[in-house]
Design a protein around this motif. Structure first.
Motif, short mmCIF file in Angstrom:
data_model
loop_
_atom_site.label_atom_id
_atom_site.label_comp_id
_atom_site.label_asym_id
_atom_site.label_seq_id
_atom_site.Cartn_x
_atom_site.Cartn_y
_atom_site.Cartn_z
N PHE A 1 -11.35 -4.39 8.45
CA PHE A 1 -10.67 -3.25 9.08
C PHE A 1 -9.16 -3.44 9.04
N GLY A 2 -8.72 -4.67 9.34
CA GLY A 2 -7.29 -4.96 9.33
C GLY A 2 -6.68 -4.89 7.94
N LEU A 3 -7.42 -5.40 6.95
CA LEU A 3 -6.91 -5.34 5.57
C LEU A 3 -6.74 -3.89 5.12
N ARG A 4 -7.76 -3.06 5.40
CA ARG A 4 -7.66 -1.66 5.00
C ARG A 4 -6.49 -0.96 5.70
N GLY A 5 -6.30 -1.29 7.00
CA GLY A 5 -5.19 -0.70 7.74
C GLY A 5 -3.84 -1.14 7.20
N TRP A 6 -3.74 -2.40 6.80
CA TRP A 6 -2.48 -2.91 6.24
C TRP A 6 -2.14 -2.17 4.93
N ILE A 7 -3.14 -2.05 4.07
CA ILE A 7 -2.90 -1.39 2.79
C ILE A 7 -2.55 0.09 2.99
N GLU A 8 -3.24 0.77 3.92
CA GLU A 8 -2.94 2.18 4.19
C GLU A 8 -1.52 2.36 4.70
N THR A 9 -1.12 1.47 5.63
CA THR A 9 0.24 1.55 6.18
C THR A 9 1.27 1.28 5.09
N ALA A 10 1.01 0.27 4.28
CA ALA A 10 1.94 -0.05 3.19
C ALA A 10 2.02 1.09 2.19
N ASP A 11 0.88 1.70 1.90
CA ASP A 11 0.86 2.79 0.93
C ASP A 11 1.68 3.99 1.43
N ALA A 12 1.62 4.24 2.75
CA ALA A 12 2.39 5.36 3.31
C ALA A 12 3.89 5.11 3.20
N SER A 13 4.27 3.85 3.06
CA SER A 13 5.69 3.51 2.91
C SER A 13 6.05 3.24 1.45
N GLY A 14 5.13 3.58 0.55
CA GLY A 14 5.40 3.39 -0.87
C GLY A 14 5.24 1.97 -1.34
N LEU A 15 4.52 1.14 -0.57
CA LEU A 15 4.38 -0.28 -0.91
C LEU A 15 2.95 -0.65 -1.31
N GLY A 16 2.08 0.35 -1.43
CA GLY A 16 0.66 0.06 -1.68
C GLY A 16 0.42 -0.73 -2.95
N GLU A 17 1.00 -0.30 -4.06
CA GLU A 17 0.78 -1.00 -5.33
C GLU A 17 1.36 -2.41 -5.29
N ALA A 18 2.50 -2.56 -4.62
CA ALA A 18 3.11 -3.88 -4.53
C ALA A 18 2.24 -4.84 -3.73
N ILE A 19 1.60 -4.34 -2.65
CA ILE A 19 0.71 -5.18 -1.85
C ILE A 19 -0.51 -5.57 -2.66
N ALA A 20 -1.07 -4.64 -3.42
CA ALA A 20 -2.22 -4.96 -4.26
C ALA A 20 -1.88 -6.06 -5.26
N ALA A 21 -0.71 -5.96 -5.85
CA ALA A 21 -0.28 -6.99 -6.81
C ALA A 21 -0.05 -8.33 -6.11
N LEU A 22 0.52 -8.28 -4.90
CA LEU A 22 0.74 -9.52 -4.14
C LEU A 22 -0.59 -10.21 -3.84
N LEU A 23 -1.58 -9.45 -3.41
CA LEU A 23 -2.89 -10.03 -3.10
C LEU A 23 -3.54 -10.62 -4.36
N ALA A 24 -3.39 -9.91 -5.47
CA ALA A 24 -4.01 -10.37 -6.71
C ALA A 24 -3.37 -11.65 -7.23
N GLY A 25 -2.08 -11.89 -6.89
CA GLY A 25 -1.38 -13.04 -7.43
C GLY A 25 -1.21 -14.19 -6.45
N THR A 26 -1.86 -14.10 -5.29
CA THR A 26 -1.70 -15.12 -4.25
C THR A 26 -3.06 -15.70 -3.88
N ARG A 27 -3.06 -16.94 -3.44
CA ARG A 27 -4.32 -17.53 -2.93
C ARG A 27 -4.67 -16.84 -1.62
N VAL A 28 -5.89 -16.28 -1.56
CA VAL A 28 -6.32 -15.51 -0.40
C VAL A 28 -7.57 -16.16 0.19
N LEU A 29 -7.54 -16.36 1.51
CA LEU A 29 -8.70 -16.85 2.25
C LEU A 29 -9.21 -15.73 3.14
#
Length: 358
Positions: free
Chosen positions: A59-87
């Motif tokens: 729920f929190g991840l989806r909310g973070w991406i939605e908020t970022a997307d509303a500020s024009g940062l959605g694609e950048a967050i997706a790329a950050l997640l794809a290029g970082t070690r995620v637990l």
């Protein structure tokens, strides 16, 4: 149900299987509670990528991406997640990552922040920068544990848990649980389970509800072991599925309630009696409180004659007229698929016929 998040999904799945469902959130979820700070922290991560990102809830991840997307940062967050070690703290968080095309490098099997903390401390976190998507209560043990070990922690506050919007509804539900009007309570988050326990204490119902849990007449079902932790700490036994999924939780509830129900094999099919109704051959009967009380009494001694005075003792009110018992049995028979399931034994009383049709 004590859930607010995905409450409709869980309720619909249970209703499709014939259950009556009451949604009584024991806490409220405030989305975008600190949106300005979340965007500020997100921009910090985009300007200087962290070594690790911890996702605690889907729920929190989806909310973070939605908020970022509303500020024009959605694609950048997706790329950050794809290029970082995620637990990921459990399968639900991992599933949300998969929905955005990211595979978690490690998933906490028991949905515990302590598991994530132990893995990171074992690797060593001194000098490392770790972003933590906070759950609704902030996850202070994880954040402070990482900081004490020398990590720089970037907190991502996506939502916040608050007091329930309708405390009167939670109090009413607590009293009805103590009165035996529900068969089960479903939990999808540890804070929700905590809020439920608080509602029992506030309503003075904790002892009555605990007695029902202990005697098996009330099922507490959690989506996973972490969700169940507050219940277990309060000595309230709970069950959870092997996989922390809503579908698995629904199947577990159905199986457990079927196992725990009062059951009698009758000529019309298998009779199951629950807190608020009964079913014959998987068809709900829609009984009144009085009819259900009479049926529960007869089913407690199948094949045995029960006299009118004993039947009067379980009916609402204080009537001593034997005709009231006869009228109650008549009403019950009118709701059954086969009225002959209940036999009249002249001058003695009534008997629930047990055993399949010969």
């Amino acid at each position: 149900m004590s859930a607010q998040r995905r409450a409709d999904d869980l309720a619909s799945a249970l209703a499709r299987r014939g259950a009556g469902v009451a949604i009584v959130p024991t806490l409220a979820v405030q989305r975008h509670a600190d949106e300005a700070r979340l965007i500020e922290q997100t921009r910090r991560l985009l300007s200087s990528a962290p070594d690790v990102i911890v996702v605690t809830t889907g729920f929190g991840l989806r909310g973070w991406i939605e908020t970022a997307d509303a500020s024009g940062l959605g694609e950048a967050i997706a790329a950050l997640l794809a290029g970082t070690r995620v637990l990921a703290r459990g399968p639900k968080a991992a599933g949300a990552l998969q929905q955005v095309g990211v595979r978690a490098q490690w998933v906490a099997p028991s949905e515990s922040s302590q598991e994530i903390l132990a893995v990171l401390l074992d690797e060593g976190v001194t000098g490392r920068r770790i972003a933590v998507q906070l759950d609704g209560v902030g996850d202070p043990a994880l954040v402070e544990g990482l900081r004490r070990a020398g990590a720089t922690v970037v907190e991502l506050p996506v939502y916040r848990c608050a007091e329930p919007a309708d405390p009167r509804a939670t109090g009413r539900a607590a009293r009805e649980l103590g009165d035996g009007r529900f068969d089960a309570v479903a939990f999808t988050s540890a804070p929700g389970a905590d809020g439920w326990l608080n509602s029992l204490h506030d309503s003075g119902c904790v002892d009555r509800v605990r007695a029902r849990v202990d005697d098996g007449s009330l099922l507490l079902a959690a989506v996973g072991p972490q969700t169940a932790e507050p219940l277990l700490a309060a000595a309230m036994p709970a069950v959870w599925p092997e996989r922390s999924r809503l579908g698995s939780l629904v199947r577990l509830i159905v199986a457990e309630l079927s196992r725990r129900a009062i059951t009698v094999d009758t000529p019309a099919g298998l009779l199951r009696i629950f807190a608020q109704d009964a079913a014959v051959a998987d068809t709900a009967l829609g009984l009144s409180a009085g009819s259900l009380a009479v049926l529960r009494l007869l089913a407690s001694r199948p094949g045995v004659v029960v006299d009118r005075e004993t039947i009067l003792g379980v009916l609402p009110g204080e009537s001593s007229d034997p005709h009231s018992a006869e009228a109650a049995v008549w009403r019950l028979r009118s709701s059954l698929p086969d009225p002959e399931i209940i036999a009249t034994v002249a001058r003695h009383g009534y008997r629930l016929e047990a055993g399949p049709t010969s």
